[in-house]
Enzyme design. Structure first.
Site, PDB file in Angstrom:
ATOM      1  N   ARG A 208      -8.297 -12.629   9.936  1.00 31.45           N
ATOM      2  CA  ARG A 208      -9.006 -12.263  10.846  1.00 31.45           C
ATOM      3  C   ARG A 208     -10.632 -11.856  10.502  1.00 31.45           C
ATOM      4  NH1 ARG A 208      -5.914 -11.753  15.334  1.00 31.45           N
ATOM      5  NH2 ARG A 208      -3.815 -11.634  14.834  1.00 31.45           N
ATOM      6  N   SER A 265      -6.873   3.217   2.903  1.00 33.93           N
ATOM      7  CA  SER A 265      -7.668   3.327   1.899  1.00 33.93           C
ATOM      8  C   SER A 265      -9.318   3.518   2.331  1.00 33.93           C
ATOM      9  CB  SER A 265      -7.641   2.112   0.983  1.00 33.93           C
ATOM     10  OG  SER A 265      -8.888   2.312   0.239  1.00 33.93           O
ATOM     11  N   LYS A 314      -0.330  -0.396 -10.274  1.00 31.77           N
ATOM     12  CA  LYS A 314      -1.352  -0.363 -11.325  1.00 31.77           C
ATOM     13  C   LYS A 314      -0.671  -0.416 -12.630  1.00 31.77           C
ATOM     14  CE  LYS A 314      -3.817   3.541  -9.160  1.00 31.77           C
ATOM     15  NZ  LYS A 314      -4.640   4.743  -9.286  1.00 31.77           N
ATOM     16  N   ASP A 351      -9.938   5.147 -13.378  1.00 39.60           N
ATOM     17  CA  ASP A 351      -9.233   6.296 -12.580  1.00 39.60           C
ATOM     18  C   ASP A 351      -9.633   7.613 -13.708  1.00 39.60           C
ATOM     19  OD1 ASP A 351      -8.087   5.616 -10.351  1.00 39.60           O
ATOM     20  OD2 ASP A 351      -6.213   4.974 -11.319  1.00 39.60           O
ATOM     21  N   TYR A 474      -6.560  11.828  -1.354  1.00 39.89           N
ATOM     22  CA  TYR A 474      -7.728  12.217  -0.641  1.00 39.89           C
ATOM     23  C   TYR A 474      -7.671  11.909   0.760  1.00 39.89           C
ATOM     24  CZ  TYR A 474      -8.965   7.227  -0.593  1.00 39.89           C
ATOM     25  OH  TYR A 474      -8.873   5.707  -0.538  1.00 39.89           O
TER      26      TYR A 474
END
Length: 527
Positions: A208, A265, A314, A351, A474
């Site tokens: 989209r 995110s 990860k 990170d 977060y």
């Protein structure tokens, strides 16, 4: 299947008013009264839609001749009339002849487009007897709510839709995996006729957004979050302001965050705003990925230029790379992958840099002075032994801290503790673990992340033993862990601080440009 549409880097001008593609944003209008639809038309215009889809099947009742005439006359934008039957996912459950009469009327009264389903197209054409007003473009549509067929089948479907008299071809499929979308891009980019080709569901979202890159005629954007006419539709605001859809071109480079879950995110907000502010020709997407190896095999062209990697991929990402930075190799986790000019994938870990530097800044703000890292000699307790846990344990050790690992399963804690020469404990033991005062605590698990915001990995009573507490979560910015740590007198460092820190290096690797640090900070301050 390899999907390749090659391009090079190019910059683009910023600015909301700029438009670099012809793809239309279509707002689906669903209301149960004519007045309700008229209100939504004006809202669509003010939001920046190019065209509206009037879903007649959602109206409780209407008088075809007077109401359709009114809708066409008052509409401030071009119109598309759809009268979707139940058997194609709509709400109309009457007879076909009445439905055809309404669509024919819309054509005669000046509709810009009407939509007829492929299953009904031959019957509809017979009903029209070839009397088709020149102005009205006919979209012939097909919806598959189960899957996305192979490319050959999609090609045959497009041919059947064209043969049914379509001015514009439309098909929507369902993504069972994000790699399904590549087949739809392949059809779109090679289409010789105007085409609307979309993939439904969260795994199909990129279809989209990347519509303009591959030459789609239109994409749907809703007026409000959640008020969708098909699964997975973003809002107009997201298309225009989050993804900068007006600025996308065939050679726009694609970046994204690979995760599961991933919709929470904030990375797309950060990178897309930064790309626009400096005129970099790229777009950054949410990529809901089940199988990380498969996404790299499928989207293997240079256009798919860089990826951030988050939970749970990860560690698996490491095996997908042709070359891995030595630090990432020793951590055993990669959170940033860049496609090199030779097409090879390079992986690294930003990170630990982001988190450790944020924690050091937090300690220095606490009155620590002297040369070397303020972490040197401190007892650094890491919660979690996954990719981020490994990164922090490795980073803390490198700065001279003594490291302890707490994990739900003790064996994984032991494994990582052995790697970094630290001690291991189970999460259950953490509450009673206080060999000294002034320790540092770093949560790298998703405990406390939205929606489970009432969870915390450690009791409030235990927090008095820590001088600084860091939480990699977060969303929300202040987790229960951080709130209780602050109440216990500890200095706190948020996941947002780490997020910004790790993003600097990724941005530079993605773009080859220096990170616009002030812009990053401003964006995240508004978050």
């Amino acid at each position: 299947m390899e999907f390749a549409v090659e391009s090079g880097l190019k910059t683009m001008e910023s600015g909301e008013g700029m438009r670099r593609n012809q793809t239309l944003i279509c707002a689906p209008l669903m209301a149960d009264t004519i007045d309700g639809i008229v209100d939504l038309m004006h809202k669509a215009k003010s939001k920046g839609a190019d065209i509206v889809e009037i879903r007649l099947d959602h109206l409780k009742s209407f008088n075809p001749r007077t109401d359709i005439k009114k809708l066409i006359e008052v509409c401030p934008l071009p119109t598309l009339f759809t009268y979707r039957p139940i058997w194609e996912g709509g709400q109309y459950d009457g007879d076909e002849k009445s439905r055809f009469e309404v669509l024919q009327l819309a054509m005669e009264l000046g509709a810009d487009h009407i939509d007829i389903e492929l299953k009904a197209a031959d019957e509809f054409n017979d009903f029209l007897h070839g009397n088709k007003p020149g102005k009205c473009k006919v979209i012939v549509s097909s919806h598959n709510y189960d899957s996305t067929p192979p490319v050959e089948d999609l090609g045959n479907l497009v041919a059947r839709i064209q043969a049914a008299g379509a001015d514009i071809v439309k098909f929507a499929t369902t993504a069972l995996d994000i790699t399904d979308v590549a087949r739809v891009f392949q059809i779109t980019v090679h289409s010789q006729v105007p085409i609307i080709a979309l993939v439904m569901g969260e795994r199909g979202l990129i279809s989209r957004i990347l519509c303009p890159k591959f030459g789609g005629y239109l994409t749907f954007g809703t007026l409000e979050a959640g008020k969708v006419s098909a699964p997975g539709q973003p809002t107009i605001d997201e298309l225009v302001y989050l993804y900068n859809i007006r600025l996308l071109e065939p050679d726009t480079n694609v970046f994204g965050i690979i995760g599961n879950p991933v919709s929470h995110s904030k990375s797309p907000k950060l990178y897309n705003e930064a790309f626009k502010s400096v005129g970099f020709n790229g777009v950054y997407l949410h990529l809901l990925v089940d199988d990380i190896q498969k996404i790299f095999r499928t989207y293997s062209s240079m256009d798919f230029a860089g990826f951030s990697v988050t939970i749970p991929h990860k560690e698996a990402a490491l095996a997908c790379c042709d070359e891995v930075d030595p630090v990432a190799k020793s951590i055993g986790a990669v959170n940033c992958i860049v496609r090199r000019p030779d097409g090879k994938l390079f992986g690294c870990n930003t990170d630990y840099v982001g988190a450790i530097s944020a924690i050091e800044d937090g300690l220095l703000g606490n009155g620590s002075t002297g040369t070397g890292s303020p972490l040197a000699g401190k007892l650094f307790v890491v919660i979690g032994a996954g990719g981020a846990g490994k990164a922090l344990a490795y980073g803390a050790k490198e700065k001279g801290a003594r490291v302890a690992i707490a994990n739900r399963t003790y064996d994984r804690a032991r494994e990582l503790a052995d790697l970094v020469g630290g001690q291991a404990l189970s999460l259950a033991e953490l509450d009673s673990f206080h060999p000294e005062k002034g320790m540092i605590l770093a949560n790298t698990t998703s405990i406390g992340m939205h929606p489970k915001v009432n969870e915390t990995p450690v009791s409030k009573e235990a927090l008095v033993n820590y001088m600084l507490v860091f939480d990699a979560v977060y969303t929300p910015k202040i987790t229960r862990l951080l709130r209780e740590a602050a109440e216990s007198g500890a200095r706190i460092v948020t996941g947002v601080d780490m997020f910004i820190g790790q993003a600097y290096e990724q941005y530079e690797r993605f773009t080859g440009l220096p990170a616009p640090k002030e812009i990053f900070k401003q964006i995240m301050e508004n978050y």
